[in-house]
Every structure is written in C-alpha cells, then in structure tokens.
Design a protein around this motif. Structure first.
Motif, mmCIF file in Angstrom:
data_model
loop_
_atom_site.group_PDB
_atom_site.id
_atom_site.type_symbol
_atom_site.label_atom_id
_atom_site.label_comp_id
_atom_site.label_asym_id
_atom_site.label_seq_id
_atom_site.Cartn_x
_atom_site.Cartn_y
_atom_site.Cartn_z
ATOM 1 N N HIS A 5 6.958 -2.433 77.150
ATOM 2 C CA HIS A 5 6.126 -2.259 78.340
ATOM 3 C C HIS A 5 6.880 -1.498 79.430
ATOM 4 O O HIS A 5 6.266 -0.757 80.211
ATOM 5 N N LEU A 8 6.431 2.030 78.494
ATOM 6 C CA LEU A 8 5.083 2.466 78.867
ATOM 7 C C LEU A 8 5.007 2.722 80.370
ATOM 8 O O LEU A 8 4.430 3.736 80.810
ATOM 9 N N CYS A 61 -0.571 4.136 75.075
ATOM 10 C CA CYS A 61 -0.533 2.835 74.401
ATOM 11 C C CYS A 61 -0.505 3.017 72.884
ATOM 12 O O CYS A 61 0.227 2.310 72.178
ATOM 13 N N VAL A 66 1.163 -0.348 71.992
ATOM 14 C CA VAL A 66 1.034 -1.399 73.005
ATOM 15 C C VAL A 66 -0.424 -1.828 73.093
ATOM 16 O O VAL A 66 -1.309 -1.001 73.348
ATOM 17 N N TYR A 68 -3.980 -3.311 74.567
ATOM 18 C CA TYR A 68 -4.601 -3.189 75.884
ATOM 19 C C TYR A 68 -5.998 -3.782 75.850
ATOM 20 O O TYR A 68 -6.639 -3.868 74.798
#
Length: 938
Positions: A5, A8, A61, A66, A68
């Motif tokens: 994260h 990101l 993402c 990642v 979401y």
C-alpha cells in the motif's frame, strides 16, 4: 501501512490532489465506517472526482495486485461497502443527471441521491422505480449495485427491470456504454473472449433445465442473494446480460459510472388505510386477497412491531390496546384522479368484507393522518434502536417467503426469536412480495454472544432457504453477512455459476473481495464492529449515515456519523489506558470533530433515533473553552458595551479598508488568521458596515391601537448594517420598522434592548451558564414588552427566533421575518411582484422550524423566479465560524456560485450573519427577505 500500500501511495500522489488521498489513521477509521455491523479499516481512502481518476487508480491497483472497494453513500446494511485495503469513495463531482423523452428516461451519475433524482422528475409526474427507505441518503450507485427496491417498488420496478443502459468500467480499465452502438461494437472487437464466456454461461444455463427452473423460481420472489442469474435466462445478447449482471453485483464486477432508468409514473393522488387483524394468519390471507386489488403497497406489521411504536406522539390510541397476536396491514392505493382513487379504495375495502378487522384507520388522503400512518411503519427500525442496550447494535435482516407460506414463515421466525432469546425482535415488511424485515439487537463483545448470533443465522438460513425455498436477502444485498449462505440457498450448480461470473469479470480477485463470493463459512461473524459506550447523547447511533447529506462539514472534515465513530474510539482508548493513542486521536478530533462542527442540529432531523451530534460537540466545547468563561461572563453582564465594541470594530475594519485597500487588507487578515491558528477573525470584503441606526424604546410607536408588534432585533442586526456596495444602504432595523409601519402596526421596542441577546453566541461555544443567563433575561423582557404574550414578537434573525422558541417557558407567539409577513402583515399589504430572478437561502434554523415552504411561498409572492440552490442545507457560518473557521463556510457553500443564473444579481435569507458568507461565496449581495418585501409592498 503495508509495503504494497505504501508503493501504491507513492504512485497515487503524482496523479491525485493531496486532499483526495486519506491516509491518517483517524480519518481512515471514520471514512471506513458504513451502516453495517462490520468494521474493516482501509489502508487508503480515496475521494475521486471523475471516471478518468477511477481508471488511473484501478490500473495501479491491478499492476500492484491491491484489492479495492467502491462506495457511494455507505448506507448498506450487509457489509458490502467496507474494506481493509483501498476504499474508493465518490466526491460531490458525481451528481450529474440528464432527463430525456419528457421524463420517460433519466440518466444519473452514481453520486446522485435517490430523492434528488425523484425531485428532478417531479415536474414530469415521474420517478425512478426503486424506492428504498433510505432514499433521502442513499445514492444511485448503491441503489443500482444492490438492486434496492422498497415499499412500492416490488420486483417490477427495481433497477433490474427498469435499467435502460449504463456506462460501466471493467477491472481492466475498459469503459463500455451499453447504450452506444460505437461503444458496444468496439467492445465486441476488443473483448470477444469475455463475450464468448458470457455466451457460454448463458448456454450452460439453457442446457440445464433444473438450473433454469431454479433461477426462474428464485426470481418469482424478491431476491438479491448472489448475482442476478436471471440475466442469463431473461436475455440473449451478451451486452444485455453484462448490463443486468451489474445490477445487484454490489461493486464486485465493475463500476457503474452512470445509469439510465426507464422512469415510472408518480400518481398524483394517494390514499392510505391501516387495517388490524387478530392474527398473522388473518393478515396473510387478507394480503393474498389484496394482491388482486388496485393496491400499490401493503405493509405488514406484527404485534410486537405495533407495540414498539405505541407510545410515539400522534399514534392512534387503539395501538396501545393491541395484544401481541394482532397483526396490521398498512395499505396504499394510487391513481391519476380523485375519482379513480375513490373507486379503487371502495374496491379494496369491498374485498375485505369477509375478514374481521378489529381496528382500523379508514382510507384517507389527509396529509397529517397519512404521514402519521406511515410514521408507524417507518418508526419501527428506530424504535428498536432507541431502546437497545449501550454496546449493542441494531441488526435488520430481510427475507422473502413464498406469499402462500407467509403466515407460517412469520410463526417460524417468531419461534426462532424465542429459541435464541431475541425477545425484542419485531417483524414488518412488504407483504405483497412476502418480503419481511426483522429487527433485533445484538452485542458482539463476548464470544458467547457471537456464537448465539452465528447459530441464530444458521437457523434462519435453514428455515428460509431450505424449508421454504425463499430468499435470504430480498432487497438489502448479500454483502458479507449472507455470503456464507449463498450456496445453501442456490445450490451447488448455481453457486459455481456465480463463481465463474466473478472470475470472468474480476480474474485477479481484487474487486471488493469477500462480498457475495466468500469461502470463509464464518465471514458473517468476522470483522464485527465494536459499539462501545461514549456519551448518552450519541450512544444510540447505529452509524447509518442518514445524517450525512445535510451536514455542512461533511466535505471538509467529518460528518455526524464519522464524529461519533471517532469519539467512540477516543473514549474506548481512554478507558483502556491507551494514553498516547488517545492523545494522538484527541489532537485530530479537536479540529476534525469539534472546531469544524456547525452544531446546527440538522443531523437530528434526519437521524432515525433523533441524535443531535451538535449537543455532544457543544458539551465538548464547554470543556475545551472553559478557560474563557470569565470573559464570557463579563460580556454577558455588559452586553450593551460588548455590542458597542463590535460596532467600533466594524467601523475600524472599514477604515482600515479605506486606508490599506481591499486587496492588501485581505492579505494581511489572511496571514494573521493563519499565524494565530484561527484565533484572529478573518476579514471579508463583504463585512457589513456598522449599523448607525439608533434603536431604543423611544422608537416604539403609539398610533394604531391594538395592532401592535414587539420588535426584538438580534444583536447581529443591531450592530451590522449593509455591506458597503449594496445600493440600499438602510439597516435591517430601519427596513423592518418601515415595513411594519406600511402594514399599519405599532412597534413596541423592549426596554434595555441593547443589552438583550438570546445567548446563541455563548451556546455555540458550549458556555451554558451565560447562554442560560441571556435567554432568561430576554424572555423576561419580551414577556413584559408583549404584555404577557398579548402581542406577537418579531425576532428578525431565524437562529435567534428558533433558540427563543426552544427555551422560552412563557407562552408567547415568537416569529421570524417570514412568519411576521405571512401571518400578520400580508393581510394589510399589497405586493407588486417584481419581474426578477432572485436567490433564496433557507437557513438551517428555518428548516428545523419547518419554514422552508413558507419562505419559498413568500419569495414567490415577491419575485417572478426564485432559485433555491441544491445541496446547501446550512451555510456553515454557524455563529461566528465564518470569521474563525472560514473553511467551513467555504465548504458548505461550494456548490452555490455555479447555480446562480446569469441574470440574477441578489439573494435573500433571514439571518444577518449567514448573509455575509452567502455574499462572499456567491459574488452577489444577500440580505434579509424583509428588504424584498418592503420593496414590493404598498
């Protein structure tokens, strides 16, 4: 924050504004909360403005793998809008709408509130089909993604049946507009493999008669459990299938960037009746008969549900006498004419001739009675919430039984309540579809309680899905709460079909993981939300978010829901002895929670259990600002001197403007405000001149006999005149006296008027002792001036009038400017309407006093066109915060300027301080509506 994260975040910072990225712990907790009883704290919260930004975010993402989650309003009850990864929320830039075909269609962005969509359609006699109970708060994105329905919607008018097309964003970043031939043609070229998989899914269903029959059976009922498999049986074209799979997908397949609805008729004539039967069985049999008559809604309520609201104001007396075996039906019929409506009501009641109705409220269209009847139904969820034990949460489930099994289903549910000791549980719902809601309270603070809830839900699932072949989720969406039971309800083949659908649209499994498809059989009792005690003023909060649309600080800092979330956490840390953690959160909360709250109380008007978060904030301000109490006490005891000092300050400010120039003074003021961390008031070019009009008891008149009005100008009106560039240089006190004289009334000015105040300046800062002192002094003075309530009293600023109405104990008729004109002056005046477009700001105090329609009525009597801007429920000036916390005023009024028509040159309201901020942020002068009335009155 995890390493991935953090990566990101570093990629997001160059492409988004810093204000759109939320990473601090406190606000992640606050923004991550929704209406469900689950808590997952996101690592990053994003507030995105447009589709391009969403595309950029999901591309990053996908690259970093990642997960979401999308969220609109966060009113979902089943845990479909929480995330422990990236939470993508919608800013106010997603409010676009377009009406087509004379109202037969409407295209809406996902940030449009459902009630606003219906308001846009009202002039056409149309509305959107879905009518969820949360329509005043929930947004179109959630309505479509959850396939929400409601009391009159049924299955024929939900999003699945009324969608006409949409723009959707797939996980690979592709945008598909299902209404546009070029877009669909390009999609056929670029995504032929995906379309082939959709066709394969369709063909597999068609080749499996048992599965096809299962799907068709499930959608004879209301059903939002799992994916909309009826898309595969009802449609052949893969684009149509994709479009309808998105409905009810709860954000797990893609992002709905806009949606076009086929609208439905909004019948202008309606009537409601309440029919009470001696048992659930009788009520269920009556429902089956009513289904064949022209009813638009039939709401069932069991005996416990009726008892839960028996003590509410305005309820029919017989409700308190009903026993727990009784059951009621709230029936509504709608028609295009009064004659047709009357005929329909007669038909409906004739169909009930064979039944014994033990109590009733006959069909009526009288607004007060109709509102009372529906208040019975709408008050049941908050009725349970209001009496729950601190630390517990309110859970509302919605299931659907085949209508033929409705009575047996209710009896079996009641037996489960007894078995698992949910003695407070009540049942109500949409009887025509066999759709029942049951509400109960549940604590999750011990493993025993968690186990009890888990066993209860197992039993409910077995009862509804297996015994009765019903729906475990009729309209609230699967979420996390029912994800473990999807296969139980649908069977292995259908569940595998849903898993395939998820893989087709989300091959990486990043989109809202754990919702609908979840391999964890304990998902529904994982990530449970704690509800620790914080303060009796807010402990009843169920975090539904109904308060958020009317909160002036929601885009700047926190909404009432979010303030309560953080305050609960703060109190929890203090009790646990987490000193450092509590101190860190307290530093955030001081600004986010306390300083930027307008404390207007609008939240209480929307809250299902009537919580006024401002009451808590005022108490916290008492503690925070107690060191200033001696100063406050001195100003209260020397109020005339204080107001003279304020006048001197206004004069000095305008002298400084003349000396330094507007631009230079603004720069100096802004710098001092920043350096003093908000302690130095900010100067605004729209700051009023001082009011040089001398008003005292000598201004009273004695020439009109008994036609008298007591005039109590607020301290703001006494000190502030007009802004310097206003063509009408008269102060409000002069204009008010002029208008009262035109109507032929004498004016009575209270003794020691310059020493009087309602106490609002003290109350807003939590200084209760001087606030009580001033309101008591004002009441005594007005009681004498009005000759013990003989004459009406005008208080010329709406917040002061409202505070007086709330705190006076003596019987006096208090009015603000609109009430004065409409109820006293209008019969004695002739108004010549101006051919002019004006802006009208309805203050939060006016809204809370129920004056919205009266303000509009008066403005329309004076001007040919009146514009009430959207999305501004409160200006955020909040006493003096326009000077000390100007960003609150700016955030609240950010939608204002764009809504002012080119031909409009002025605006009106009924609060002098609010008018400063309105003038500043609109670019046109605002003044009291009394100026407009005085201008057109003869």
């Amino acid at each position: 924050m995890t390493d991935i994260h953090q990566q990101l975040l570093s990629r997001l910072e160059p492409v988004l504004d810093a204000t759109q990225i939320i990473t601090d712990e406190a606000r992640r907790l606050a923004y991550g909360t929704d209406a469900s009883f689950y808590r997952m704290v996101p690592q990053i919260v994003l507030r995105l403005d447009n589709l391009s930004q969403v595309q950029q975010v999901i591309a990053l993402c996908a690259e970093l793998h990642v997960p979401y989650t999308y969220r609109a309003a966060g009113t979902s009850l089943s845990g479909q809008a929480v995330s422990d990864s990236v939470l993508i929320t919608l800013s106010d830039q997603w409010r676009g709408h377009r009406i087509e075909a004379n109202g037969l269609k409407i295209t809406l962005q996902p940030g449009v509130i459902g009630a606003d969509a219906n308001r846009y359609l009202a002039p056409f006699g149309r509305k959107i089909g879905p009518d969820p109970a949360s329509i005043n708060t929930c947004k179109i994105g959630g309505i479509a993604a959850n396939n929400a329905s409601g009391m009159c919607c049924g299955t024929a008018q939900n999003s699945f049946r009324t969608v006409n097309g949409m723009t959707l964003l797939l996980t690979d970043g592709t945008v598909l507009d299902t209404r546009d031939e070029a877009s669909t043609a390009a999609f056929h070229q670029s995504h032929s493999h995906l379309l082939a998989e959709i066709e394969a899914l369709r063909d597999d269903v068609q080749a499996n008669p048992a599965l096809k029959e299962k799907i068709q059976h499930k959608y004879r009922l209301k059903n939002t459990t799992g994916y909309a498999l009826n898309a595969l049986t009802d449609f052949q074209d893969p684009i149509d299938i994709i479009e309808h799979l998105m409905i009810g997908s709860e954000g797990t397949l893609g992002f709905i960037a806009d949606i076009t609805y086929n609208t439905v008729e909004e019948h202008p004539h309606k009537a409601s009746a309440l029919l009470v039967f001696d048992s659930i069985e009788e009520a269920s049999e009556a429902t089956a008969v009513l289904a064949r008559t022209p009813v638009s809604a039939v709401e069932m309520m069991d005996g416990r549900a009726m008892r839960s609201v028996a003590d509410k104001p305005g309820m029919p007396e017989f409700i308190a006498r009903l026993d727990l075996e009784a059951a009621a039906l709230l029936v509504e019929s709608r028609a295009g004419s009064e004659e047709a409506l009357l005929s329909q009501c007669e038909t409906i009641m004739h169909s009930m001739a064979a039944f014994t109705i033990i109590e009733s409220v006959p069909f009526t269209s009288e607004p007060t009675t109709v509102n009372t009847l529906w208040a019975i139904r709408k008050g049941m969820f908050p009725a349970v919430g209001a009496v729950r034990e601190t630390g517990t949460t309110v859970i509302i489930e919605d299931v659907a039984f085949p209508v033929a099994d409705l009575a047996k289903g209710v009896r079996d549910l009641q037996a489960l309540f007894e078995q698992f000791r949910y003695d407070e549980a009540i049942i109500f719902g949409h009887a025509l579809e066999g759709n029942l809601h049951f509400v109960f309270t549940q604590g999750f603070d011990t493993q025993t309680e968690i186990d009890r809830y888990g066993a209860f839900m197992d039993a409910v699932a077995e009862l509804v899905a297996v015994k009765y072949q019903g729906s475990l989720k009729a309209e609230h969406g699967t979420g996390r709460n029912m994800a473990p039971y999807v296969e139980l309800e649908w069977g292995k083949d259908a569940y595998q079909l849903m898993q395939r659908i998820k893989r087709v649209f989300d091959p990486q499994g990043l989109l809202n993981p754990g919702v609908i498809i979840n391999d964890n059989p304990k998902a529904h009792i994982t990530h449970l939300k704690p509800m620790p005690a914080a303060d009796p003023r807010v402990d009843r909060c169920i975090e539904c978010g109904f308060c958020e649309p009317v909160c002036p600080s929601r885009t700047l800092s926190l909404s009432p829901r979010q303030r309560i979330v953080l305050y609960r956490e703060l109190q929890h840390r203090r009790r646990q002895g987490q000193t450092a953690e509590a101190k860190a959160l307290e530093e955030v909360f001081n600004y986010q929670g306390i300083d930027t709250c307008a404390a207007t109380g609008l939240c209480a008007e929307r809250c299902p259990v009537g919580i006024n978060t401002g009451d808590l904030i005022k108490q916290l301000r008492t503690e925070k600002y107690q060191r200033f109490t001696p100063i406050a006490r001195w100003t209260a005891n020397h109020f005339a001197t204080t107001t003279r000092l304020v006048k001197t300050g206004l004069g000095s400010a305008h002298s400084a403007k003349s000396l330094l120039g507007e631009a230079r003074l603004t720069r100096i003021s802004d710098r001092l405000h920043r350096l003093s961390q908000g302690r130095t008031p900010q100067w605004l070019p729209e700051l009023p001149m001082m009011n040089r009009h001398q008003l005292s008891q000598a201004s009273s008149t004695q020439s009109h006999g008994e036609r008298k009005i007591v005039y109590m100008p607020s301290c703001a009106s006494r000190t502030m005149g007009q802004q310097s560039d206003n063509p009408d240089t008269r102060s409000l006190t002069e204009v008010t006296l002029s208008l009262i004289e035109k109507a032929g009334f004498d004016v009575i000015i209270p003794e020691t008027v310059n020493d009087l105040c309602c106490g609002m300046p003290y109350d807003s800062k939590g200084m209760q002792a001087p606030a009580r002192q001033k309101i008591s002094q004002l009441e005594d003075s007005l009681w004498e001036a009005s000759q013990h309530g003989r004459y009406p009293v005008l208080i010329d600023t709406s917040p002061c009038a409202k505070r007086s109405l709330e705190h006076f104990t003596k019987l006096m008729h208090i009015v603000e400017p609109v009430g004065l004109v409409l109820h006293y002056l209008m019969p004695h005046l002739t108004l010549k309407r101006k051919q002019e477009t004006i802006m009208l700001h309805i203050t939060c105090s006016s809204r809370r006093m129920g004056l919205e329609h009266e303000m509009i009525e008066l403005a329309n009597a004076c001007a040919s066109r009146v514009v009430v801007p959207e999305h501004i429920q409160c200006c955020g000036w909040a006493g003096d915060k326009g000077f000390t916390t100007p960003e609150l005023n700016a955030a609240s009024l950010s939608p204002l300027k764009a809504q002012i028509p080119d031909e409009c040159t002025r605006g009106f309201s009924n609060s002098r301080t609010c008018e400063i901020g309105l003038s500043h942020h609109s670019g046109i002068p605002y003044e009291s509506i009394l100026y407009l009335v005085d201008e057109v009155a003869h």
